[in-house]
Design a protein around this motif. Structure first.
Motif, mmCIF file in Angstrom:
data_model
loop_
_atom_site.group_PDB
_atom_site.id
_atom_site.type_symbol
_atom_site.label_atom_id
_atom_site.label_comp_id
_atom_site.label_asym_id
_atom_site.label_seq_id
_atom_site.Cartn_x
_atom_site.Cartn_y
_atom_site.Cartn_z
ATOM 1 N N LEU A 1 0.910 -1.149 -0.077
ATOM 2 C CA LEU A 1 0.143 0.010 0.048
ATOM 3 C C LEU A 1 0.956 1.291 0.048
ATOM 4 O O LEU A 1 1.814 1.223 0.596
ATOM 5 C CB LEU A 1 -0.933 0.145 1.200
ATOM 6 N N LEU B 1 -4.682 1.470 -7.090
ATOM 7 C CA LEU B 1 -5.302 0.152 -6.407
ATOM 8 C C LEU B 1 -6.820 -0.067 -6.998
ATOM 9 O O LEU B 1 -7.216 -1.166 -6.963
ATOM 10 C CB LEU B 1 -5.276 0.705 -4.942
ATOM 11 N N VAL C 1 -6.041 -5.795 1.273
ATOM 12 C CA VAL C 1 -4.714 -5.232 1.262
ATOM 13 C C VAL C 1 -4.182 -5.723 2.628
ATOM 14 O O VAL C 1 -4.953 -5.308 3.649
ATOM 15 C CB VAL C 1 -4.640 -3.432 1.188
#
Length: 374
Positions: free
Chosen positions: A20, A30, A42
């Motif tokens: 991330l 994303l 995630v």
């Protein structure tokens, strides 16, 4: 269009990205992975945040760091603000997935400071603080499965907080993690929480097991030892799933699930292949089982999308082979208890080192923020 990642999802595996950054969120990357690669969650850790915030080519944190510097934030406050904002925004991006899966997926994990890995009370306090700060129901608070972490896992779940248990390497510790989860749900139930809303995953590390065991097998050097190379990681994970099936079928667990509680799903972590001689999708295609999570670095995700061969469940029919691998390892003199304890200790130390690197990076960034911002 059918793709290997779609086939993996159809086989019951939730694909979570093991990465991330602010740039991933703001660029739309994303969102694109959610749309095109079947990504439904995630995970983060101190190493991931150090890589993101410490990336000098990525200026997406500059404005936020300048604002934090201007208000006189210290390094730990700045890290707390930067990381929880990333996780909150990612959680918002995954909210439709969370809603569509009744809370099973659409999850974003954030880890307590690894400096607290051997301090139960401090871990519990920070887990509560992170949960309150992110303030999204689809968050998971990551707590390491150290001996001090086990009672913290129970205490945090008892507060109604969803938990990702990380750094699990051995079957013995995994059994203790499941017990800690069940105890937490029992306490949450006693505390009046709606246990159907509490979720947890148990992150079982894979490739690091092969790296350590293969090193020991090479040192032994016999034909029998060398024949076992690159088999321990998958066997260990398959036996973890066998243990998962057994533990969640017993009376204690079924009493909770009958009352609406969720099972604690097994999650395969450390699934990037470290040995270049091995197939780059090994820890994906050989660990397909219903109700699991595979958290992948982007390189592994793209390899799976490009050429992964998903043939259905590759776990539950292979328990006998996995036990045979363990018997073989014992026969050639591999001490799995020693190896997995070493891996846990190293795992904590690696995250501590990354955390301290992150502190150094953010300290320097706060100090070099534009004069007008301070």
């Amino acid at each position: 269009m059918s793709t290997p990642t779609k086939a993996l999802s159809d086989a019951g595996v939730s694909i979570w990205l093991d990465d991330l950054s602010r740039a991933r969120i703001e660029s739309g990357n994303l969102a694109e992975l959610i749309a095109t690669r079947d990504v439904v969650g995630v995970t983060t850790n101190p190493t991931i945040f150090q890589g993101a915030i410490g990336n000098t080519a990525d200026h997406s944190y500059d404005e936020r760091i300048a604002a934090l510097s201007a208000r006189g934030a210290d390094v730990d406050e700045a890290i707390f603000e930067l990381t929880t904002e990333d996780v909150r925004d990612a959680a918002d991006l995954f909210r439709p997935v969370y809603d569509a899966t009744a809370g099973v997926d659409g999850r974003v994990s954030i880890e307590v400071s690894p400096d607290l890995a051997h301090d139960t009370d401090a871990t519990v306090a920070e887990a509560k603080k992170l949960w309150a700060k992110v303030d999204r129901p689809n968050t998971l608070i990551k707590i390491p499965a150290t001996k001090a972490g086990l009672p913290a896992i129970t205490a945090v779940l008892a507060e109604g907080i969803s938990v990702n248990v990380t750094l699990i390497f051995s079957l013995e510790r995994y059994a203790a993690v499941i017990d800690a989860y069940l105890a937490g749900i029992e306490q949450a139930q006693a505390n009046g929480h709606d246990v159907s809303g509490i979720h947890s995953v148990a992150s079982f590390f894979v490739s690091r097991v092969d790296t350590e065991i293969d090193k020991r097998l090479t040192a032994i050097g016999t034909e029998d030892a060398l024949a076992l190379k690159s088999k321990a990681g998958v066997a260990n994970a398959r036996l973890a799933y066998e243990l998962f099936e057994q533990k969640f079928a017993d009376a204690r667990a079924t009493a909770l699930t009958d009352a609406g509680a969720n099972v604690q799903r097994p999650l395969w972590a450390s699934t990037g292949v470290k040995d270049p001689n091995l197939p780059d999708t090994l820890y994906v295609t050989e660990l397909v089982a219903p109700g699991t999570v595979n958290t992948m670095p982007e390189k592994t995700l793209e390899a799976t999308f490009d050429h992964g061969v998903v043939t259905g469940d590759t776990v539950t029919g292979n328990y006998a082979d996995a036990h045979a691998v363990f018997d073989g390892l014992a026969a050639v003199g591999i001490d799995l208890v020693d190896a997995t304890q070493l891996l846990e200790d190293e795992g904590v130390e690696k995250f501590i080192a990354s955390w301290h690197d992150l502190q150094g990076t953010v300290t320097a960034a706060l100090q070099s923020a534009p004069e007008g911002a301070r």
